[in-house]
Motif scaffolding. Structure first.
Motif, PDB file in Angstrom:
ATOM      1  N   LEU A 113       0.763  -1.293   0.057  1.00 50.51           N
ATOM      2  CA  LEU A 113       0.002   0.371  -0.149  1.00 50.51           C
ATOM      3  C   LEU A 113       0.881   1.158  -0.208  1.00 50.51           C
ATOM      4  CD1 LEU A 113      -2.957  -1.156   2.355  1.00 50.51           C
ATOM      5  CD2 LEU A 113      -2.948  -1.155   0.275  1.00 50.51           C
ATOM      6  N   TRP A 114       2.031   1.069   0.496  1.00 51.18           N
ATOM      7  CA  TRP A 114       2.841   2.498   0.689  1.00 51.18           C
ATOM      8  C   TRP A 114       3.982   2.469  -0.509  1.00 51.18           C
ATOM      9  CZ3 TRP A 114       2.209   5.513   5.098  1.00 51.18           C
ATOM     10  CH2 TRP A 114       3.018   6.469   5.259  1.00 51.18           C
ATOM     11  N   GLY A 115       3.765   3.545  -1.234  1.00 49.41           N
ATOM     12  CA  GLY A 115       4.828   3.874  -2.425  1.00 49.41           C
ATOM     13  C   GLY A 115       5.344   4.873  -2.136  1.00 49.41           C
ATOM     14  N   ASP A 116       6.159   5.575  -3.262  1.00 48.45           N
ATOM     15  CA  ASP A 116       6.987   6.647  -3.349  1.00 48.45           C
ATOM     16  C   ASP A 116       6.242   7.727  -2.927  1.00 48.45           C
ATOM     17  OD1 ASP A 116       9.083   5.301  -3.775  1.00 48.45           O
ATOM     18  OD2 ASP A 116       9.160   5.567  -6.103  1.00 48.45           O
ATOM     19  N   GLY A 117       4.819   7.820  -3.311  1.00 48.71           N
ATOM     20  CA  GLY A 117       4.032   9.097  -2.856  1.00 48.71           C
ATOM     21  C   GLY A 117       3.032   8.648  -1.817  1.00 48.71           C
ATOM     22  N   GLY A 118       3.528   7.594  -0.616  1.00 48.84           N
ATOM     23  CA  GLY A 118       2.596   7.309   0.158  1.00 48.84           C
ATOM     24  C   GLY A 118       1.601   6.602   0.065  1.00 48.84           C
ATOM     25  N   VAL A 119       0.445   6.502   0.624  1.00 50.03           N
ATOM     26  CA  VAL A 119      -0.607   5.544   0.144  1.00 50.03           C
ATOM     27  C   VAL A 119      -1.665   6.422  -0.405  1.00 50.03           C
ATOM     28  CG1 VAL A 119      -2.284   4.189   1.579  1.00 50.03           C
ATOM     29  CG2 VAL A 119      -0.165   4.572   2.620  1.00 50.03           C
ATOM     30  N   GLY A 120      -2.257   5.583  -1.655  1.00 51.38           N
ATOM     31  CA  GLY A 120      -3.222   6.272  -2.549  1.00 51.38           C
ATOM     32  C   GLY A 120      -4.580   5.870  -1.904  1.00 51.38           C
ATOM     33  N   LYS A 121      -5.574   6.781  -2.093  1.00 51.63           N
ATOM     34  CA  LYS A 121      -6.896   6.380  -1.786  1.00 51.63           C
ATOM     35  C   LYS A 121      -7.516   5.306  -2.713  1.00 51.63           C
ATOM     36  CE  LYS A 121      -8.443  10.420  -1.734  1.00 51.63           C
ATOM     37  NZ  LYS A 121      -9.368  11.646  -1.555  1.00 51.63           N
ATOM     38  N   GLU A 122      -6.831   5.468  -3.889  1.00 49.27           N
ATOM     39  CA  GLU A 122      -7.695   4.546  -4.871  1.00 49.27           C
ATOM     40  C   GLU A 122      -7.447   2.851  -4.705  1.00 49.27           C
ATOM     41  OE1 GLU A 122      -3.426   5.322  -5.988  1.00 49.27           O
ATOM     42  OE2 GLU A 122      -5.083   6.596  -5.456  1.00 49.27           O
ATOM     43  N   GLN A 123      -6.160   2.713  -3.798  1.00 50.46           N
ATOM     44  CA  GLN A 123      -6.061   1.389  -3.339  1.00 50.46           C
ATOM     45  C   GLN A 123      -6.942   1.013  -2.259  1.00 50.46           C
ATOM     46  OE1 GLN A 123      -1.427   0.498  -3.094  1.00 50.46           O
ATOM     47  NE2 GLN A 123      -1.637   2.676  -2.491  1.00 50.46           N
ATOM     48  N   PHE A 124      -7.520   1.838  -1.626  1.00 50.96           N
ATOM     49  CA  PHE A 124      -8.725   1.543  -0.496  1.00 50.96           C
ATOM     50  C   PHE A 124      -9.955   1.162  -1.245  1.00 50.96           C
ATOM     51  CE2 PHE A 124      -5.374   3.495   2.221  1.00 50.96           C
ATOM     52  CZ  PHE A 124      -5.665   3.162   3.325  1.00 50.96           C
ATOM     53  N   TYR A 125     -10.241   1.843  -2.438  1.00 49.23           N
ATOM     54  CA  TYR A 125     -11.258   1.765  -3.054  1.00 49.23           C
ATOM     55  C   TYR A 125     -11.357   0.248  -3.918  1.00 49.23           C
ATOM     56  CZ  TYR A 125     -13.269   6.331  -2.274  1.00 49.23           C
ATOM     57  OH  TYR A 125     -13.933   7.422  -1.870  1.00 49.23           O
ATOM     58  N   ALA A 126     -10.068  -0.095  -4.226  1.00 43.29           N
ATOM     59  CA  ALA A 126      -9.922  -1.358  -5.003  1.00 43.29           C
ATOM     60  C   ALA A 126      -9.966  -2.231  -4.309  1.00 43.29           C
ATOM     61  CB  ALA A 126      -8.383  -1.234  -5.853  1.00 43.29           C
ATOM     62  N   LEU A 127      -9.400  -2.277  -3.087  1.00 47.27           N
ATOM     63  CA  LEU A 127      -9.479  -3.706  -1.976  1.00 47.27           C
ATOM     64  C   LEU A 127     -10.643  -3.598  -1.643  1.00 47.27           C
ATOM     65  CD1 LEU A 127      -5.715  -3.147  -0.295  1.00 47.27           C
ATOM     66  CD2 LEU A 127      -6.536  -4.651  -2.205  1.00 47.27           C
ATOM     67  N   ASN A 128     -11.359  -2.666  -1.235  1.00 47.18           N
ATOM     68  CA  ASN A 128     -12.765  -2.671  -0.709  1.00 47.18           C
ATOM     69  C   ASN A 128     -12.879  -3.371   0.655  1.00 47.18           C
ATOM     70  OD1 ASN A 128     -15.560  -1.933  -0.740  1.00 47.18           O
ATOM     71  ND2 ASN A 128     -16.015  -3.920  -1.916  1.00 47.18           N
ATOM     72  N   ALA A 129     -12.074  -3.248   1.646  1.00 49.19           N
ATOM     73  CA  ALA A 129     -11.770  -4.103   2.996  1.00 49.19           C
ATOM     74  C   ALA A 129     -12.898  -3.538   3.752  1.00 49.19           C
ATOM     75  CB  ALA A 129     -10.574  -3.854   3.462  1.00 49.19           C
ATOM     76  N   ASP A 130     -13.468  -4.567   4.561  1.00 53.58           N
ATOM     77  CA  ASP A 130     -14.394  -4.266   5.508  1.00 53.58           C
ATOM     78  C   ASP A 130     -13.959  -3.524   6.579  1.00 53.58           C
ATOM     79  OD1 ASP A 130     -16.195  -5.824   3.945  1.00 53.58           O
ATOM     80  OD2 ASP A 130     -15.745  -7.649   5.339  1.00 53.58           O
ATOM     81  N   VAL A 131     -12.890  -3.521   7.054  1.00 57.89           N
ATOM     82  CA  VAL A 131     -12.181  -2.723   8.154  1.00 57.89           C
ATOM     83  C   VAL A 131     -10.571  -2.572   7.917  1.00 57.89           C
ATOM     84  CG1 VAL A 131     -11.619  -4.639   9.463  1.00 57.89           C
ATOM     85  CG2 VAL A 131     -11.856  -2.481  10.462  1.00 57.89           C
ATOM     86  N   HIS A 132     -10.263  -1.088   8.039  1.00 54.92           N
ATOM     87  CA  HIS A 132      -9.099  -0.718   7.868  1.00 54.92           C
ATOM     88  C   HIS A 132      -8.296  -0.811   9.319  1.00 54.92           C
ATOM     89  CE1 HIS A 132     -11.423   1.206   4.533  1.00 54.92           C
ATOM     90  NE2 HIS A 132     -10.631   0.360   3.916  1.00 54.92           N
ATOM     91  N   VAL A 133      -7.347  -1.792   9.468  1.00 58.74           N
ATOM     92  CA  VAL A 133      -6.867  -1.535  10.930  1.00 58.74           C
ATOM     93  C   VAL A 133      -5.453  -1.040  10.928  1.00 58.74           C
ATOM     94  CG1 VAL A 133      -5.828  -3.302  12.757  1.00 58.74           C
ATOM     95  CG2 VAL A 133      -7.755  -4.027  10.992  1.00 58.74           C
ATOM     96  N   ALA A 134      -5.578   0.216  11.171  1.00 59.42           N
ATOM     97  CA  ALA A 134      -4.599   1.281  10.747  1.00 59.42           C
ATOM     98  C   ALA A 134      -5.038   2.517  11.693  1.00 59.42           C
ATOM     99  CB  ALA A 134      -4.260   1.735   9.333  1.00 59.42           C
ATOM    100  N   ASP A 135      -3.832   2.924  12.248  1.00 60.18           N
ATOM    101  CA  ASP A 135      -4.034   4.486  12.917  1.00 60.18           C
ATOM    102  C   ASP A 135      -4.327   5.541  11.837  1.00 60.18           C
ATOM    103  OD1 ASP A 135      -3.767   6.421  14.289  1.00 60.18           O
ATOM    104  OD2 ASP A 135      -2.359   5.958  15.880  1.00 60.18           O
ATOM    105  N   PRO A 136      -5.314   6.171  12.057  1.00 56.77           N
ATOM    106  CA  PRO A 136      -5.636   7.274  10.829  1.00 56.77           C
ATOM    107  C   PRO A 136      -4.573   8.426  11.048  1.00 56.77           C
ATOM    108  CG  PRO A 136      -7.444   7.134  12.349  1.00 56.77           C
ATOM    109  CD  PRO A 136      -6.437   5.955  12.599  1.00 56.77           C
ATOM    110  N   ASN A 137      -4.105   8.634  12.189  1.00 53.41           N
ATOM    111  CA  ASN A 137      -3.192   9.479  12.274  1.00 53.41           C
ATOM    112  C   ASN A 137      -1.767   9.449  11.813  1.00 53.41           C
ATOM    113  OD1 ASN A 137      -4.459  11.780  13.842  1.00 53.41           O
ATOM    114  ND2 ASN A 137      -4.833  10.136  15.692  1.00 53.41           N
ATOM    115  N   PHE A 138      -1.429   8.083  11.491  1.00 58.43           N
ATOM    116  CA  PHE A 138      -0.122   7.872  10.825  1.00 58.43           C
ATOM    117  C   PHE A 138      -0.318   8.272   9.195  1.00 58.43           C
ATOM    118  CE2 PHE A 138       2.996   5.125   8.547  1.00 58.43           C
ATOM    119  CZ  PHE A 138       4.016   5.186   9.565  1.00 58.43           C
TER     120      PHE A 138
END
Length: 371
Positions: A113-138
């Motif tokens: 999920l992490w590339g040279d430009g950070g994390v892209g929102k489009e990846q979240f849409y593509a994976l369409n996960a039920d829950v994102h186990v991550a700290d949003p402040n990160f």
């Protein structure tokens, strides 16, 4: 996901420093988990964690992503399928599961999920996960997201649930940290698998008792410097001062004395700076523990990194190199299974002994719900 999160009251609010002013979300997931541990199937339930606050689930999540190997390993310990994605799969060392019979994870199936430009929102849409186990402040602080990005993914895809527990050195993390097992317990509630968590907690308590008989008294324990040095011939190192984050749990449990703690060397998470062999020689730790080398076997590590240091004009003067006390430090991210494996490995390396301090088959039984 069947539920869209357009209601303003379902959106969570985070400040850059991590304070919460509201946090409720509905995860409209369709799966029930298929386990006798799922006691609330068909009805909603809520789980709270800082900085997110209370997250309400309509049913048990089936698909998920994890920010790193700490949370990913917790999920595997709960008997879940692997997360669809993590920030950096290369730092989620799935080969540790080779130690556990019948437990394996195909790391190649996990999306980076992490590339040279950070994390892209489009990846979240593509994976369409039920829950994102991550700290949003990160994502807000390290990933350069805006609050609107967090709100969008929370409402349009699925909620966030997590805390950056692996290190206590980020200046923006001014809210509660959790120990590994506190966080593990929270996640077990999300997936309604508390019985597996309780079984692991019992095993962990027994493991800690065995460690107490292996770890020598304070005056007999070596001092160690923990640094990150990647590649076969590292000459630049990122120094880590042992703190209460989960990435140092194995070192704290083994009561490793921190050779960098009372020196002028600045912790990497605070300084983002590197040191060289000359600086290490000024500290001259009895033991050198090197991170960034977990992809190597013990033999490969000795035939590359250690051999390079033995032949290096400055590194060869280090006490740790002269005495053959240069070892792999363990991973940056640890979950309950990883922690057992690396603590057992390093404990026997530092303090001797051939007997394993935990039963791998018992771990496998818990993962498989056979307890």
């Amino acid at each position: 996901m069947s539920e869209k999160f357009g209601d303003e009251k379902t959106r969570r609010r985070f400040l850059k420093g991590g304070a919460v002013v509201g946090a409720t979300a509905l995860a409209g997931c369709t799966g029930g988990g298929g386990s006798q541990e799922t006691t609330t199937q068909g009805s909603s339930y809520s789980v709270s964690i800082e900085p997110v606050g209370k997250v309400t689930f309509e049913s048990v999540p089936k698909t998920w992503i994890a920010n790193n190997g700490s949370w990913a390993d917790m999920g595997i310990a709960l008997g879940l399928d692997a997360p669809k994605g993590v920030w950096l799969p290369s730092r989620y060392h799935t080969h540790y599961y080779d130690e556990i019979p019948g437990v394996s994870v195909d790391g190649s199936s996990i999306q980076k999920l992490w590339g040279d430009g950070g994390v892209g929102k489009e990846q979240f849409y593509a994976l369409n996960a039920d829950v994102h186990v991550a700290d949003p402040n990160f994502l807000l602080n390290r990933g350069k997201w805006d609050q609107s990005d967090i709100d969008e993914i929370s409402t349009q895809v699925g909620p966030f649930f997590g805390n950056s527990i692996f290190s206590r050195s980020y200046p923006w993390h001014n809210y509660r940290y959790y120990t590994l097992y506190e966080a593990f317990g929270k996640l077990s509630k999300v997936f309604q698998r508390e019985a597996r968590f309780e079984a692991f907690s019992t095993l962990h308590d027994e493991f800690q008792s065995k460690l107490s008989s292996v770890v020598p008294s304070k005056g007999e324990r070596p001092s160690a410097a923990v640094v990150w040095g990647s590649g076969d011939n590292p000459e630049k190192f990122y120094p880590y001062v042992i703190d209460e984050g989960t990435s140092f749990k194995h070192l704290r449990d083994l009561k490793v004395e921190d050779a960098l703690a009372n020196t002028d060397v600045k912790n990497f998470h605070e300084s983002r700076g590197a040191i060289d062999f000359e600086t290490l020689l000024k500290v001259d730790p009895q033991t050198l523990l090197i991170r960034g080398q977990e992809g190597k076997t013990r033999k490969q590590f000795r035939n590359t990194v250690v051999k390079f240091m033995e032949n290096h004009s400055v590194a060869s003067e280090l006490t740790a190199v002269k005495n053959g006390d240069v070892y792999r430090a363990g991973p940056l991210y640890q979950g309950p299974i990883t922690n057992l494996v690396v603590t057992d490995r390093l404990g026997r390396t530092l303090y001797g002994g051939d007997e394993r301090l935990f039963d791998p088959q018992r771990v496998a039984d818990i993962v498989n719900g056979d307890f």
